[in-house]
Design a protein around this motif. Structure first.
Motif, PDB file in Angstrom:
ATOM      1  N   UNK A  52      79.853  84.602 -35.790  1.00  0.00           N
ATOM      2  CA  UNK A  52      80.395  85.938 -36.045  1.00  0.00           C
ATOM      3  C   UNK A  52      79.456  86.727 -36.934  1.00  0.00           C
ATOM      4  N   UNK A  53      79.449  88.021 -36.705  1.00  0.00           N
ATOM      5  CA  UNK A  53      78.707  88.944 -37.553  1.00  0.00           C
ATOM      6  C   UNK A  53      79.629  89.287 -38.718  1.00  0.00           C
ATOM      7  N   UNK A  54      79.205  88.904 -39.927  1.00  0.00           N
ATOM      8  CA  UNK A  54      80.057  89.082 -41.104  1.00  0.00           C
ATOM      9  C   UNK A  54      79.302  89.755 -42.240  1.00  0.00           C
ATOM     10  N   UNK A  55      79.983  90.661 -42.902  1.00  0.00           N
ATOM     11  CA  UNK A  55      79.477  91.245 -44.138  1.00  0.00           C
ATOM     12  C   UNK A  55      79.771  90.241 -45.259  1.00  0.00           C
ATOM     13  N   UNK A  56      79.120  90.373 -46.432  1.00  0.00           N
ATOM     14  CA  UNK A  56      79.359  89.409 -47.517  1.00  0.00           C
ATOM     15  C   UNK A  56      80.837  89.229 -47.890  1.00  0.00           C
ATOM     16  N   UNK A  57      81.593  90.313 -47.989  1.00  0.00           N
ATOM     17  CA  UNK A  57      83.025  90.190 -48.310  1.00  0.00           C
ATOM     18  C   UNK A  57      83.792  89.498 -47.192  1.00  0.00           C
ATOM     19  N   UNK A  58      83.437  89.806 -45.928  1.00  0.00           N
ATOM     20  CA  UNK A  58      84.087  89.169 -44.779  1.00  0.00           C
ATOM     21  C   UNK A  58      83.837  87.669 -44.794  1.00  0.00           C
ATOM     22  N   UNK A  59      82.611  87.280 -45.133  1.00  0.00           N
ATOM     23  CA  UNK A  59      82.245  85.871 -45.207  1.00  0.00           C
ATOM     24  C   UNK A  59      83.137  85.149 -46.212  1.00  0.00           C
ATOM     25  N   UNK A  60      83.261  85.701 -47.406  1.00  0.00           N
ATOM     26  CA  UNK A  60      84.087  85.079 -48.442  1.00  0.00           C
ATOM     27  C   UNK A  60      85.554  85.034 -48.047  1.00  0.00           C
ATOM     28  N   UNK A  61      86.061  86.134 -47.495  1.00  0.00           N
ATOM     29  CA  UNK A  61      87.465  86.180 -47.089  1.00  0.00           C
ATOM     30  C   UNK A  61      87.765  85.174 -45.983  1.00  0.00           C
ATOM     31  N   UNK A  62      86.853  85.033 -45.011  1.00  0.00           N
ATOM     32  CA  UNK A  62      87.052  84.066 -43.932  1.00  0.00           C
ATOM     33  C   UNK A  62      86.999  82.643 -44.486  1.00  0.00           C
ATOM     34  N   UNK A  63      86.059  82.375 -45.385  1.00  0.00           N
ATOM     35  CA  UNK A  63      85.983  81.053 -45.999  1.00  0.00           C
ATOM     36  C   UNK A  63      87.311  80.719 -46.683  1.00  0.00           C
ATOM     37  N   UNK A  64      87.845  81.652 -47.454  1.00  0.00           N
ATOM     38  CA  UNK A  64      89.102  81.401 -48.166  1.00  0.00           C
ATOM     39  C   UNK A  64      90.282  81.271 -47.212  1.00  0.00           C
ATOM     40  N   UNK A  65      90.298  82.052 -46.147  1.00  0.00           N
ATOM     41  CA  UNK A  65      91.383  81.933 -45.167  1.00  0.00           C
ATOM     42  C   UNK A  65      91.365  80.553 -44.515  1.00  0.00           C
ATOM     43  N   UNK A  66      90.183  80.083 -44.118  1.00  0.00           N
ATOM     44  CA  UNK A  66      90.066  78.755 -43.505  1.00  0.00           C
ATOM     45  C   UNK A  66      90.417  77.655 -44.511  1.00  0.00           C
ATOM     46  N   UNK A  67      89.987  77.835 -45.752  1.00  0.00           N
ATOM     47  CA  UNK A  67      90.292  76.855 -46.804  1.00  0.00           C
ATOM     48  C   UNK A  67      91.790  76.774 -47.046  1.00  0.00           C
ATOM     49  N   UNK A  68      92.451  77.916 -47.108  1.00  0.00           N
ATOM     50  CA  UNK A  68      93.907  77.941 -47.322  1.00  0.00           C
ATOM     51  C   UNK A  68      94.661  77.233 -46.202  1.00  0.00           C
ATOM     52  N   UNK A  69      94.102  77.226 -45.005  1.00  0.00           N
ATOM     53  CA  UNK A  69      94.721  76.514 -43.879  1.00  0.00           C
ATOM     54  C   UNK A  69      94.354  75.025 -43.882  1.00  0.00           C
ATOM     55  N   UNK A  70      93.390  74.649 -44.705  1.00  0.00           N
ATOM     56  CA  UNK A  70      92.898  73.267 -44.690  1.00  0.00           C
ATOM     57  C   UNK A  70      92.030  72.994 -43.482  1.00  0.00           C
ATOM     58  N   UNK A  71      91.394  74.040 -42.949  1.00  0.00           N
ATOM     59  CA  UNK A  71      90.635  73.904 -41.708  1.00  0.00           C
ATOM     60  C   UNK A  71      89.176  74.321 -41.857  1.00  0.00           C
ATOM     61  N   UNK A  72      88.586  73.995 -43.006  1.00  0.00           N
ATOM     62  CA  UNK A  72      87.164  74.256 -43.161  1.00  0.00           C
ATOM     63  C   UNK A  72      86.415  72.946 -43.325  1.00  0.00           C
ATOM     64  N   UNK A  73      85.214  72.899 -42.809  1.00  0.00           N
ATOM     65  CA  UNK A  73      84.345  71.733 -42.953  1.00  0.00           C
ATOM     66  C   UNK A  73      83.540  71.804 -44.248  1.00  0.00           C
ATOM     67  N   UNK A  74      83.476  72.967 -44.850  1.00  0.00           N
ATOM     68  CA  UNK A  74      82.590  73.201 -45.982  1.00  0.00           C
ATOM     69  C   UNK A  74      83.357  73.151 -47.299  1.00  0.00           C
ATOM     70  N   UNK A  75      82.649  72.809 -48.365  1.00  0.00           N
ATOM     71  CA  UNK A  75      83.281  72.682 -49.678  1.00  0.00           C
ATOM     72  C   UNK A  75      83.232  73.953 -50.505  1.00  0.00           C
ATOM     73  N   UNK A  76      82.297  74.834 -50.209  1.00  0.00           N
ATOM     74  CA  UNK A  76      82.167  76.063 -51.001  1.00  0.00           C
ATOM     75  C   UNK A  76      81.593  77.180 -50.134  1.00  0.00           C
ATOM     76  N   UNK A  77      81.822  78.424 -50.531  1.00  0.00           N
ATOM     77  CA  UNK A  77      81.274  79.551 -49.768  1.00  0.00           C
ATOM     78  C   UNK A  77      79.742  79.534 -49.722  1.00  0.00           C
ATOM     79  N   UNK A  78      79.117  78.930 -50.721  1.00  0.00           N
ATOM     80  CA  UNK A  78      77.653  78.857 -50.750  1.00  0.00           C
ATOM     81  C   UNK A  78      77.094  77.990 -49.618  1.00  0.00           C
ATOM     82  N   UNK A  79      77.912  77.099 -49.075  1.00  0.00           N
ATOM     83  CA  UNK A  79      77.484  76.260 -47.947  1.00  0.00           C
ATOM     84  C   UNK A  79      77.592  76.997 -46.610  1.00  0.00           C
ATOM     85  N   UNK A  80      78.287  78.117 -46.604  1.00  0.00           N
ATOM     86  CA  UNK A  80      78.497  78.908 -45.377  1.00  0.00           C
ATOM     87  C   UNK A  80      77.347  79.900 -45.262  1.00  0.00           C
ATOM     88  N   UNK A  81      76.285  79.451 -44.595  1.00  0.00           N
ATOM     89  CA  UNK A  81      75.046  80.224 -44.502  1.00  0.00           C
ATOM     90  C   UNK A  81      74.837  80.790 -43.106  1.00  0.00           C
TER      91      UNK A  81
END
Length: 162
Positions: A52-81
């Motif tokens: 997906x094409x994401x702006x910096x805020x979109x990236x963080x918001x998507x990371x947190x949304x996936x984390x809240x669902x327990x459906x992320x493979x990554x441990x921190x937003x810094x790993x989402x490159x």
């Protein structure tokens, strides 16, 4: 050439570069079957990805949304490159039966392992690119892509409800 076509081409180029580096050969999406054989195979498997094409805020918001669902493979937003520019890897998958799995990830199916793209609030109205390459070893190809560009989302068999 449209913006979407250009991004699709970039995603395919990046995927191919990883596969070439890992000596995983691309294969033709054609085959011959003999009906009556135990398990006829028409095509080799494929590897595919959603980005997906994401702006910096979109990236963080998507990371947190996936984390809240327990459906992320990554441990921190810094790993989402990004793969390149602002194109972020959402999910890499493999498909034994060419094309079927990618479609399942778009929707919110009952009891089918899926990333359920349509249910993410942060992905609404975003450009999501999907690319697929038919390969000789789809299992190894998926592993190589996940290693090169860690993806954000995990599958779930539970239908998402708000």
């Amino acid at each position: 050439m449209t913006h979407q076509t250009k991004l699709h081409d970039v995603l395919i180029q990046k995927m191919r570069a990883v596969l070439i580096n890992e000596r995983i050969k691309e294969a033709s999406a054609s085959g011959i079957i003999i009906l009556g054989a135990d398990k006829p195979v028409l095509f080799p498997g494929a590897v595919y990805g959603f980005a997906a094409i994401l702006k910096p805020d979109d990236k963080l918001n998507l990371f947190h949304e996936a984390t809240n669902r327990g459906l992320t493979r990554l441990n921190s937003p810094e790993e989402f490159n990004p793969i390149v520019g602002n194109l972020y890897p959402l999910y890499w998958g493999k498909d034994k039966y060419l094309g079927a799995r990618a479609y399942q990830h778009i929707y919110n199916p009952q009891k089918t392992g899926s990333i359920r793209l349509s249910t993410y609030r942060e992905l609404k109205n975003k450009e999501i690119i999907c690319a697929s390459i038919t390969v000789e070893s789809y299992v190894n190809a998926e592993i190589a892509l996940k290693d090169a560009f860690p993806d954000l989302l995990k599958t779930s068999t539970q239908k998402f409800t708000t």
